[in-house]
Design an enzyme around this catalytic site. Structure first.
Site, short mmCIF file in Angstrom:
data_model
loop_
_atom_site.label_atom_id
_atom_site.label_comp_id
_atom_site.label_asym_id
_atom_site.label_seq_id
_atom_site.Cartn_x
_atom_site.Cartn_y
_atom_site.Cartn_z
CG ASP A 1 -1.72 1.19 1.46
OD1 ASP A 1 -2.58 1.16 2.34
OD2 ASP A 1 -1.53 2.18 0.72
CG ASN B 1 -10.23 12.75 -10.69
OD1 ASN B 1 -10.36 13.95 -10.53
ND2 ASN B 1 -10.71 11.87 -9.83
CG ASP C 1 -7.54 10.46 -6.12
OD1 ASP C 1 -8.29 10.92 -6.99
OD2 ASP C 1 -6.93 11.16 -5.30
N1 APR Z 1 -1.28 1.47 -3.03
C1 APR Z 1 -0.67 1.15 -4.22
N2 APR Z 1 -1.34 0.86 -5.34
C2 APR Z 1 -2.69 0.89 -5.28
C3 APR Z 1 -3.41 1.22 -4.10
C4 APR Z 1 -2.63 1.51 -2.94
N3 APR Z 1 -3.21 1.83 -1.77
N4 APR Z 1 -4.74 1.18 -4.38
C5 APR Z 1 -4.85 0.82 -5.67
N5 APR Z 1 -3.63 0.63 -6.22
C6 APR Z 1 -3.26 0.23 -7.59
C7 APR Z 1 -4.34 -0.36 -8.43
O1 APR Z 1 -4.51 -1.75 -8.14
C8 APR Z 1 -3.75 -0.14 -9.83
O2 APR Z 1 -2.81 -1.17 -10.14
O3 APR Z 1 -2.87 1.41 -8.28
C9 APR Z 1 -2.99 1.18 -9.69
C10 APR Z 1 -3.70 2.41 -10.29
O4 APR Z 1 -5.10 2.24 -10.13
P1 APR Z 1 -6.10 3.47 -9.84
O5 APR Z 1 -5.93 3.92 -8.45
O6 APR Z 1 -7.45 3.02 -10.30
O7 APR Z 1 -5.57 4.66 -10.78
P2 APR Z 1 -5.79 4.91 -12.34
O8 APR Z 1 -5.93 3.64 -13.10
O9 APR Z 1 -4.71 5.87 -12.71
O10 APR Z 1 -7.22 5.63 -12.40
C11 APR Z 1 -7.33 6.93 -11.84
O11 APR Z 1 -9.23 6.33 -10.55
O12 APR Z 1 -9.34 6.43 -8.28
C12 APR Z 1 -9.67 7.09 -9.44
O13 APR Z 1 -9.66 9.40 -8.81
C13 APR Z 1 -8.97 8.41 -9.55
O14 APR Z 1 -10.29 9.07 -11.41
C14 APR Z 1 -9.01 8.60 -11.03
C15 APR Z 1 -8.78 7.20 -11.57
#
Ligand code: APR
Length: 174
Positions: free
Chosen positions: A9, A23, A33
């Protein structure tokens, strides 16, 4: 510059700056996020709202990066970047490379010595893990080559699943 792969994490990483896969609104979301906003506390959202009221009235463009304090996180800074969204037709790898490069440039200017990246765009934004890994490694090693005396000494890719770790490991081992 050392590049490490970590499964875990990103909010728990003891680095100077963690990168948020945000975003354009900068007003929070799910995934990384959501986790970063939960861990940093409500002051992070307030800082993002202030950015929207001042220097970023139209939000953060895809591929750009902006920093805030990390507030309750152990990281001193959060660097917010907006990855390309495959579901919105944003498929140009240069946009994703820009997220990593702009975030490192900003980390360097802040004086951060260690930076943790998530797999930007590999979740909600629908990009393939291998393509994210290839783009991320290319961008970070390109930055390191262009800045041999960079103050950024450690880059961690913090990956949330064994599958994602495997994807990054396969790319690193070529
Ligand atoms: N720590 C590390 N990696 C994480 C965590 C965490 N706590 N939570 C999720 N991930 C991973 C996911 O499994 C994925 O492999 O981070 C990667 C990116 O996923 P997202 O968070 O969905 O980001 P993204 O694909 O760039 O999409 C961005 O999603 O959450 C919304 O507000 C954000 O609209 C934006 C979009």
């Amino acid at each position: 510059m050392r590049i490490e792969l970590v499964q875990g994490d990103i909010t728990t990483r003891a680095v100077d700056a963690i990168v948020n896969a945000a975003n354009s609104s900068l007003l929070g979301g799910g995934g990384v996020d959501g986790a970063i906003h939960r861990a940093a506390g409500p002051e992070l959202l307030e800082a993002c709202r202030e950015l929207r009221r001042t220097e970023l009235p139209d939000g953060l463009p895809v591929g750009a990066a902006v920093a805030t304090s990390g507030f309750r996180l152990s990281a001193r800074w959060v660097i917010h970047t907006v990855g390309p969204n495959r579901h919105a037709g944003q498929t140009d790898p240069a946009l994703l490379a820009s997220c990593f490069r702009e975030s490192l440039e900003l980390a360097e200017s802040l004086g951060a010595r260690s930076v943790a990246f998530p797999a930007v765009s590999a979740g909600v934004y629908g990009w393939d893990a291998r393509q994210v890994a290839e783009t991320a490694f290319d961008a970070v090693s390109g930055f390191a080559a262009s800045r041999p005396d960079s103050g950024v000494e450690l880059v961690e890719f913090v990956l949330f699943s064994p599958g994602m770790v495997e994807a990054f490991r396969r790319v690193r081992e070529g």
